[in-house]
Design a protein around this motif. Structure first.
Motif, short mmCIF file in Angstrom:
data_model
loop_
_atom_site.label_atom_id
_atom_site.label_comp_id
_atom_site.label_asym_id
_atom_site.label_seq_id
_atom_site.Cartn_x
_atom_site.Cartn_y
_atom_site.Cartn_z
N ILE A 5 1.09 -1.25 -0.02
CA ILE A 5 0.02 -0.36 -0.07
C ILE A 5 0.74 1.28 0.01
CG2 ILE A 5 -1.75 1.37 1.21
CD1 ILE A 5 -3.02 -1.26 2.12
N THR A 6 0.45 2.16 -0.83
CA THR A 6 1.53 3.37 -0.95
C THR A 6 0.58 4.50 -0.83
OG1 THR A 6 3.07 2.56 -2.31
CG2 THR A 6 2.76 4.92 -2.52
N CYS A 7 0.66 5.51 0.33
CA CYS A 7 -0.10 6.72 0.20
C CYS A 7 0.69 8.10 0.79
CB CYS A 7 -1.24 6.17 1.39
SG CYS A 7 -0.32 5.83 2.96
N ILE A 35 4.46 1.24 1.94
CA ILE A 35 5.58 1.65 1.03
C ILE A 35 5.38 3.41 0.96
CG2 ILE A 35 6.92 1.66 -1.12
CD1 ILE A 35 5.59 -1.31 -1.35
N SER A 36 6.21 3.96 1.77
CA SER A 36 6.14 5.39 1.50
C SER A 36 7.19 6.34 2.13
CB SER A 36 4.65 6.10 2.53
OG SER A 36 4.57 7.45 2.16
N TYR A 37 7.18 7.64 2.14
CA TYR A 37 8.35 8.32 2.44
C TYR A 37 8.44 8.40 4.09
CZ TYR A 37 5.59 12.42 2.41
OH TYR A 37 4.65 13.67 2.67
N ALA A 38 7.47 8.27 4.66
CA ALA A 38 7.23 8.35 6.26
C ALA A 38 6.33 7.31 6.56
CB ALA A 38 7.04 9.68 6.70
N MET A 39 6.21 7.24 8.07
CA MET A 39 5.22 6.19 8.39
C MET A 39 3.84 6.89 8.47
SD MET A 39 5.80 3.40 10.64
CE MET A 39 5.32 3.38 12.37
N PRO A 40 2.83 6.44 7.82
CA PRO A 40 1.65 7.07 7.86
C PRO A 40 1.08 7.74 9.21
CG PRO A 40 1.42 5.13 6.49
CD PRO A 40 2.84 5.12 7.23
N MET A 41 0.66 8.75 9.35
CA MET A 41 0.33 9.32 10.69
C MET A 41 -0.67 8.46 11.59
SD MET A 41 1.53 12.06 11.24
CE MET A 41 1.73 13.63 11.30
N VAL A 55 10.76 4.96 1.94
CA VAL A 55 11.30 5.31 0.49
C VAL A 55 12.47 6.33 0.85
CG1 VAL A 55 11.02 6.24 -1.97
CG2 VAL A 55 9.29 4.76 -0.90
N GLN A 56 13.64 6.05 0.46
CA GLN A 56 14.63 6.94 0.93
C GLN A 56 14.91 7.78 -0.39
OE1 GLN A 56 16.88 7.22 3.41
NE2 GLN A 56 15.98 5.60 4.75
N VAL A 57 14.93 9.20 -0.27
CA VAL A 57 15.47 9.93 -1.30
C VAL A 57 16.32 10.86 -1.01
CG1 VAL A 57 14.38 11.76 -3.16
CG2 VAL A 57 12.69 10.29 -1.78
N ASN A 58 17.56 10.28 -1.65
CA ASN A 58 18.83 10.97 -1.36
C ASN A 58 18.91 12.46 -2.15
OD1 ASN A 58 19.38 8.98 0.53
ND2 ASN A 58 20.51 7.63 -0.86
N VAL A 59 19.72 13.22 -1.54
CA VAL A 59 19.98 14.62 -2.28
C VAL A 59 21.42 14.41 -2.95
CG1 VAL A 59 20.14 17.10 -1.86
CG2 VAL A 59 18.57 15.85 -0.58
N TYR A 60 21.07 15.01 -4.22
CA TYR A 60 22.49 15.20 -4.90
C TYR A 60 22.66 16.41 -5.51
CZ TYR A 60 22.71 9.84 -4.43
OH TYR A 60 22.63 8.59 -3.92
N PRO A 61 23.98 17.13 -5.52
CA PRO A 61 24.02 18.50 -5.99
C PRO A 61 23.48 18.41 -7.24
CG PRO A 61 26.26 17.24 -5.13
CD PRO A 61 25.17 16.44 -5.12
N LYS A 75 11.70 1.10 -5.00
CA LYS A 75 11.10 0.56 -3.66
C LYS A 75 10.03 -0.42 -3.89
CE LYS A 75 12.57 0.92 0.12
NZ LYS A 75 13.84 0.47 0.73
N MET A 76 9.04 -0.06 -4.66
CA MET A 76 7.97 -0.98 -5.05
C MET A 76 8.45 -2.40 -5.56
SD MET A 76 5.29 1.73 -6.60
CE MET A 76 3.97 2.30 -5.56
N VAL A 77 9.68 -1.94 -6.34
CA VAL A 77 10.05 -3.35 -7.13
C VAL A 77 10.84 -4.15 -6.13
CG1 VAL A 77 12.11 -4.16 -9.02
CG2 VAL A 77 10.12 -2.38 -9.59
N ASP A 78 11.56 -3.41 -5.52
CA ASP A 78 12.21 -4.36 -4.23
C ASP A 78 11.42 -4.94 -3.37
OD1 ASP A 78 14.85 -4.56 -2.97
OD2 ASP A 78 13.81 -3.96 -1.50
N VAL A 79 10.29 -4.52 -2.84
CA VAL A 79 9.45 -5.06 -1.92
C VAL A 79 8.75 -6.00 -2.61
CG1 VAL A 79 7.53 -4.51 -0.16
CG2 VAL A 79 9.28 -3.05 -0.54
N THR A 80 8.12 -5.96 -3.70
CA THR A 80 7.32 -6.89 -4.49
C THR A 80 8.34 -8.05 -4.85
OG1 THR A 80 6.25 -5.08 -5.82
CG2 THR A 80 6.19 -7.39 -6.66
N LEU A 81 9.59 -7.97 -5.08
CA LEU A 81 10.25 -9.06 -5.34
C LEU A 81 10.50 -9.93 -3.99
CD1 LEU A 81 13.07 -7.91 -7.85
CD2 LEU A 81 10.94 -9.55 -8.40
#
Ligand code: GMT
Length: 375
Positions: A5-7, A35-41, A55-61, A75-81
């Motif tokens: 579940i993504t939300c 699957i999300s960038y933070a725990m749902p409230m 879901v980690q979103v790293n910052v690159y210059p 992340k969806m691919v990874d978790v599904t597999l």
């Protein structure tokens, strides 16, 4: 079933529905992976069968705009597999439906045909979805999903009107958990706000402009001309400052309480007599359903999916958008006597019963089965 579940994890109806759905499915024995960038409230604890993948979103210059959509797909691919998911259920089309589509295509190269269900909630169609910068992606994401649901008949009609899509949309209304939302005796809390037997009006929202919080204050000012009452404003957001300014300007500060993001909203609903929802856009109105489950009649605008929830003259009243006097008059009609209030309370509760989670979760389960069977 094993369901991803993504939300959006922040306060907002779609995240609430997604979380409550996931928790209910887990209770029924399914494995649910958020699957999300933070725990749902609303995911305040992790019960059995529930997992969370950040879901980690790293910052690159090089990136002025880090690509959440791509990180989410990966992340969806990874978790599904690795968790052997059967199905991905994404809530809110942007960008979740397109991320799920990309994940689906990547998974094909791994020999997996993951099914994707997209649920449309509201502003993903009625507001943000109509931004020309998003339209082609939203249309594509909806059409490429294996199953699509919308939270009201109105939203289904709107989606078909606005977008050029051929996918059939199934309507599955919002639902309510009566184990959490019911009218509990809260004598101390009641005394805190209503020391002199005043009736309590309540509004709960994220205080965005479309919620029209100022109209709640204005209608309340009209109610106060006729009876003693208090108003609870629950939630927070961009319009709060303006609402506070209006309260001061009208000299209503002693009668209105700003409660902020009060977690146990069912406690406040349990001491309330009328719920006010003057929204200019509302695909269903989950906050109103939560109120009705606690036996609080609803005075709302008559727009969007609200007439599918709030039955005029039974569970409350539907009012013309922006008609502050009408909202005040209808609230006073409900509050005119104990008998009238009781009748509307019962009407609100009876209406809420139609959206009992136990029944609606089963509809989602059966829909998943249909999709997995390739129907
Ligand atoms: O706009 C919001 O308040 C948040 C939005 C969301 O998608 O997170 O809520 C929408 O989804 C809810 C759950 O399905 C519906 O009950 C709300 O009516 C809907 N909000 C609007 O349409 C404004």
């Amino acid at each position: 079933m094993k369901i991803g579940i993504t939300c959006y994890p922040t306060f907002g109806g779609s995240g609430v529905v997604a979380t409550e759905l996931g928790l209910a499915l887990a209770e029924r024995g399914h494995c649910v992976h958020f699957i999300s960038y933070a725990m749902p409230m609303r995911l305040t604890h992790i019960p059995p069968n529930v997992f969370f993948h950040e879901v980690q979103v790293n910052v690159y210059p090089l990136f002025q705009y880090p690509s959440y959509d791509t990180a989410l797909s990966s992340k969806m691919v990874d978790v599904t597999l690795h968790e052997k998911l059967d199905l991905l259920h994404v809530h809110y089309a942007i960008p979740h439906a397109t991320s799920a589509y990309l994940a689906k295509q990547i998974l094909k190269t791994h020999g997996r045909d993951i099914k994707v269900v997209t649920t449309l909630h509201g502003t993903d169609i009625t507001l943000i979805g109509q931004d020309p910068n998003y339209i082609p992606s939203v249309e594509f994401g909806i059409d490429q999903s294996d199953g699509v649901t919308a939270v009201s008949d109105w939203l289904k009609t709107e989606t078909n009107r606005i977008f050029n899509i051929s996918k059939e949309i199934k309507v599955i209304h919002n639902f309510i958990d009566f184990e959490r939302f019911f009218r509990k005796p809260m004598p101390d809390l009641l005394k805190r706000f209503s020391s002199d037997g005043e009736r309590i009006l309540i509004h709960v929202s994220n205080f965005r402009p479309l919620k029209r919080v100022n109209e709640v204050v204005l209608m309340f000012a009209e109610v106060l001309k006729k009876m003693k009452a208090k108003l609870l404003l629950v939630g927070d957001g961009p319009e709060r400052v303006e609402a506070e300014r209006l309260c001061r300007q009208l000299g209503l500060c002693d009668h209105i309480f700003f409660m902020g993001k009060y977690e146990a909203v069912e406690e406040l609903l349990s001491i309330s007599d009328v719920f006010i929802m003057p929204s200019e856009s509302e695909t269903f109105g989950l906050a109103a359903l939560e109120a009705m489950a606690c036996g609080v009649p609803v005075v709302s605008s008559n727009i969007g999916g609200l007439p599918e929830l709030n039955i005029d003259g039974e569970s409350g009243f539907l009012c013309e958008l922006g008609n502050v006097n009408m909202m005040a008059e209808k609230a006073l009609t409900i509050l005119q006597s104990d008998e009238s209030l009781l009748r509307f309370r019962e009407g609100a509760f009876a209406r809420a019963k139609k959206f009992d989670a136990n029944r609606v979760i089963e509809i989602y389960e059966n829909f998943y089965k249909e999709i997995l069977a390739g129907n």
